[in-house]
Design a protein around this motif. Structure first.
Motif, mmCIF file in Angstrom:
data_model
loop_
_atom_site.group_PDB
_atom_site.id
_atom_site.type_symbol
_atom_site.label_atom_id
_atom_site.label_comp_id
_atom_site.label_asym_id
_atom_site.label_seq_id
_atom_site.Cartn_x
_atom_site.Cartn_y
_atom_site.Cartn_z
ATOM 1 N N VAL A 39 13.546 -37.723 65.407
ATOM 2 C CA VAL A 39 12.925 -38.296 64.207
ATOM 3 C C VAL A 39 11.914 -37.314 63.625
ATOM 4 O O VAL A 39 11.899 -37.049 62.424
ATOM 5 N N GLU A 40 11.100 -36.717 64.492
ATOM 6 C CA GLU A 40 10.107 -35.738 64.023
ATOM 7 C C GLU A 40 10.807 -34.578 63.309
ATOM 8 O O GLU A 40 10.351 -34.104 62.279
ATOM 9 N N ARG A 41 11.939 -34.157 63.903
ATOM 10 C CA ARG A 41 12.624 -33.004 63.341
ATOM 11 C C ARG A 41 13.185 -33.303 61.943
ATOM 12 O O ARG A 41 13.014 -32.506 61.023
ATOM 13 N N VAL A 42 13.835 -34.440 61.751
ATOM 14 C CA VAL A 42 14.344 -34.714 60.403
ATOM 15 C C VAL A 42 13.192 -34.890 59.431
ATOM 16 O O VAL A 42 13.291 -34.489 58.275
ATOM 17 N N ARG A 43 12.082 -35.458 59.907
ATOM 18 C CA ARG A 43 10.947 -35.653 59.005
ATOM 19 C C ARG A 43 10.401 -34.311 58.516
ATOM 20 O O ARG A 43 9.893 -34.199 57.404
ATOM 21 N N GLN A 44 10.495 -33.313 59.352
ATOM 22 C CA GLN A 44 10.012 -31.995 58.950
ATOM 23 C C GLN A 44 11.054 -31.214 58.157
ATOM 24 O O GLN A 44 10.731 -30.526 57.201
ATOM 25 N N GLU A 45 12.314 -31.325 58.581
ATOM 26 C CA GLU A 45 13.320 -30.403 58.052
ATOM 27 C C GLU A 45 14.171 -30.943 56.920
ATOM 28 O O GLU A 45 14.767 -30.172 56.183
ATOM 29 N N VAL A 46 14.296 -32.269 56.825
ATOM 30 C CA VAL A 46 15.232 -32.806 55.843
ATOM 31 C C VAL A 46 14.490 -33.314 54.607
ATOM 32 O O VAL A 46 13.528 -34.066 54.715
ATOM 33 N N HIS A 47 14.924 -32.868 53.442
ATOM 34 C CA HIS A 47 14.308 -33.270 52.179
ATOM 35 C C HIS A 47 15.418 -33.681 51.213
ATOM 36 O O HIS A 47 16.581 -33.731 51.589
ATOM 37 N N GLN A 48 15.054 -33.911 49.952
ATOM 38 C CA GLN A 48 16.075 -34.220 48.949
ATOM 39 C C GLN A 48 16.528 -32.924 48.289
ATOM 40 O O GLN A 48 15.706 -32.069 47.968
ATOM 41 N N CYS A 49 17.836 -32.831 48.062
ATOM 42 C CA CYS A 49 18.371 -31.701 47.299
ATOM 43 C C CYS A 49 17.749 -31.760 45.899
ATOM 44 O O CYS A 49 17.726 -32.822 45.275
ATOM 45 N N ARG A 50 17.246 -30.637 45.399
ATOM 46 C CA ARG A 50 16.548 -30.707 44.116
ATOM 47 C C ARG A 50 17.502 -30.830 42.937
ATOM 48 O O ARG A 50 17.074 -31.089 41.812
ATOM 49 N N ARG A 51 18.798 -30.711 43.233
ATOM 50 C CA ARG A 51 19.759 -30.840 42.144
ATOM 51 C C ARG A 51 20.411 -32.229 42.135
ATOM 52 O O ARG A 51 20.477 -32.882 41.110
ATOM 53 N N CYS A 52 20.904 -32.674 43.317
ATOM 54 C CA CYS A 52 21.713 -33.905 43.331
ATOM 55 C C CYS A 52 21.044 -35.051 44.097
ATOM 56 O O CYS A 52 21.564 -36.149 44.138
ATOM 57 N N PHE A 53 19.905 -34.785 44.769
ATOM 58 C CA PHE A 53 19.155 -35.799 45.521
ATOM 59 C C PHE A 53 19.861 -36.302 46.772
ATOM 60 O O PHE A 53 19.487 -37.325 47.335
ATOM 61 N N ASN A 54 20.891 -35.572 47.207
ATOM 62 C CA ASN A 54 21.457 -35.776 48.544
ATOM 63 C C ASN A 54 20.425 -35.258 49.550
ATOM 64 O O ASN A 54 19.447 -34.607 49.180
ATOM 65 N N LEU A 55 20.617 -35.555 50.833
ATOM 66 C CA LEU A 55 19.731 -35.004 51.846
ATOM 67 C C LEU A 55 20.040 -33.522 52.010
ATOM 68 O O LEU A 55 21.192 -33.106 51.969
ATOM 69 N N ALA A 56 19.003 -32.729 52.204
ATOM 70 C CA ALA A 56 19.181 -31.282 52.275
ATOM 71 C C ALA A 56 18.188 -30.682 53.248
ATOM 72 O O ALA A 56 17.082 -31.190 53.403
ATOM 73 N N GLU A 57 18.598 -29.628 53.918
ATOM 74 C CA GLU A 57 17.645 -28.946 54.792
ATOM 75 C C GLU A 57 17.002 -27.758 54.089
ATOM 76 O O GLU A 57 15.897 -27.366 54.417
ATOM 77 N N GLY A 58 17.718 -27.184 53.132
ATOM 78 C CA GLY A 58 17.103 -26.133 52.320
ATOM 79 C C GLY A 58 16.712 -26.720 50.981
ATOM 80 O O GLY A 58 16.494 -27.925 50.851
ATOM 81 N N GLU A 59 16.687 -25.883 49.953
ATOM 82 C CA GLU A 59 16.332 -26.346 48.623
ATOM 83 C C GLU A 59 17.486 -27.179 48.059
ATOM 84 O O GLU A 59 17.283 -28.195 47.414
ATOM 85 N N TYR A 60 18.720 -26.708 48.357
ATOM 86 C CA TYR A 60 19.911 -27.415 47.901
ATOM 87 C C TYR A 60 20.690 -27.937 49.101
ATOM 88 O O TYR A 60 20.644 -27.360 50.192
ATOM 89 N N CYS A 61 21.446 -29.026 48.884
ATOM 90 C CA CYS A 61 22.208 -29.603 49.993
ATOM 91 C C CYS A 61 23.446 -28.760 50.293
ATOM 92 O O CYS A 61 23.827 -27.896 49.504
ATOM 93 N N GLN A 62 24.073 -29.056 51.432
ATOM 94 C CA GLN A 62 25.282 -28.340 51.851
ATOM 95 C C GLN A 62 26.376 -28.376 50.797
ATOM 96 O O GLN A 62 27.125 -27.426 50.626
ATOM 97 N N ILE A 63 26.482 -29.516 50.105
ATOM 98 C CA ILE A 63 27.580 -29.680 49.151
ATOM 99 C C ILE A 63 27.308 -28.872 47.889
ATOM 100 O O ILE A 63 28.181 -28.149 47.400
ATOM 101 N N CYS A 64 26.086 -28.943 47.366
ATOM 102 C CA CYS A 64 25.745 -28.150 46.176
ATOM 103 C C CYS A 64 25.855 -26.657 46.475
ATOM 104 O O CYS A 64 26.209 -25.861 45.607
ATOM 105 N N ALA A 65 25.547 -26.279 47.725
ATOM 106 C CA ALA A 65 25.549 -24.859 48.076
ATOM 107 C C ALA A 65 26.955 -24.342 48.380
ATOM 108 O O ALA A 65 27.150 -23.141 48.554
ATOM 109 N N ASP A 66 27.936 -25.248 48.424
ATOM 110 C CA ASP A 66 29.295 -24.865 48.818
ATOM 111 C C ASP A 66 30.067 -24.377 47.595
ATOM 112 O O ASP A 66 30.394 -25.155 46.695
#
Lengths: 199, 199
Positions: A48-75
């Motif tokens: 739980v601590e790890r997702v709270r630190q590492e997972v945010h909203q994709c700034r483009r599509c609002f999916n969950l993302a670990e970077g600035e953009y989610c896996q799908i937007c980055a694909d």
């Protein structure tokens, strides 16, 4: 039901019962599992601590993302000109699991619901309209749940884009595969007849 | 199903799906809830940490306890000479919720199951026998689940105490209140007929 007022166990049970779909009895069972498996409790806390630190909203599509953009937007293999609009991240998971869709997404964060006090401004609708214009979107696939609120939200979005060249589609409503007409509600059958296709 | 390999969300989902009765889809829903409500995630972590620090096993009956003894063992209004034997803490909660029992408990931590590799020595049976002798117990109420393993464990315990003066009873098996004979399995009906009472 045994109550453990003012103590750690009661506190954990009432916290767990705030999960959607988790009642008091299930929360009790989960709490007892945490107590019986000390290493599980430690791993749960870490996860739980790890997702709270590492997972945010994709700034483009609002999916969950670990970077600035989610896996799908980055694909780069996904069609960036096709946007599937979903109510929530769990609906995105459901669409992905079908393996039928190869475009990108836009997570609204809910549907318009005057009764629940959800207004268009509370959702990511403005962001969607901006995306469609700036990304030169070819198709907008509306995949909101076919409830009254979902239908109204789909109509609202399509009206906002009536002056745009984007093709707007919606996923079909009808009889689920493998189910039995006998057990399907009349409204669904009515809709399935209205939207019948040539064989 | 969308897989989030090697990342924080996938890790949380797979941790949550180790809860009993929680499948991957439910785990996804719980994980998304944690992500959508940051304050909930923080409270969950705190609640888990707190039980992990404060809640232990009662050194007498193996119920959950915040001190050396559990609330029930510490309660002077409970009959300390009547012991109800249960498989697990959740069963203790179920018996308590009936408000029919005013004695104390003994949590075995399972039932004897050669197939699952659970032997008498893995359970708190020896501790139970010692308690019955040292506490001068008047009645031992066996409230194990009426499964093959539960039945065998009840017989095993009663044999170990055959030379003792303790009265050994078991909770009745039969038709649940409010249910319909039509939907009850034949073995339960058979048992209910065998153990019929005068009206």
């Amino acid at each position: 039901m045994l109550s453990f007022r003012n103590n750690a166990l009661e506190n954990l049970i009432s916290t767990l019962s705030r999960f959607p779909g988790v009642g008091r009895k299930t929360a009790q069972r989960l709490a007892v599992h945490i107590l019986k498996k000390p290493e599980f409790g430690a791993e749960l806390v870490q996860a739980v601590e790890r997702v709270r630190q590492e997972v945010h909203q994709c700034r483009r599509c609002f999916n969950l993302a670990e970077g600035e953009y989610c896996q799908i937007c980055a694909d780069e293999k996904r069609d960036q000109h096709q946007i599937c609009v979903v109510e929530d991240v769990v609906d995105l998971f459901a669409v992905e699991s079908s393996q039928e869709y190869r475009g990108v997404y836009h997570v609204l964060g809910g549907v318009i619901s005057p009764l629940a006090g959800v207004r268009p401004g509370d959702l990511k609708i403005e962001e969607l309209i901006r995306r469609v214009h700036s990304e030169n979107t070819a198709e907008l696939l509306l995949a909101l749940n076919p409830t009254t609120e979902g239908e109204a939200t789909m109509i609202y979005i399509s009206r906002l884009l009536s002056d745009s060249a984007v093709k707007i589609t919606r996923i079909a409503s009808g009889i689920p595969l493998g189910s039995n007409l006998e057990y399907i509600d009349a409204a669904t059958i009515g809709r399935a007849i209205q939207t019948r296709r040539d064989l």
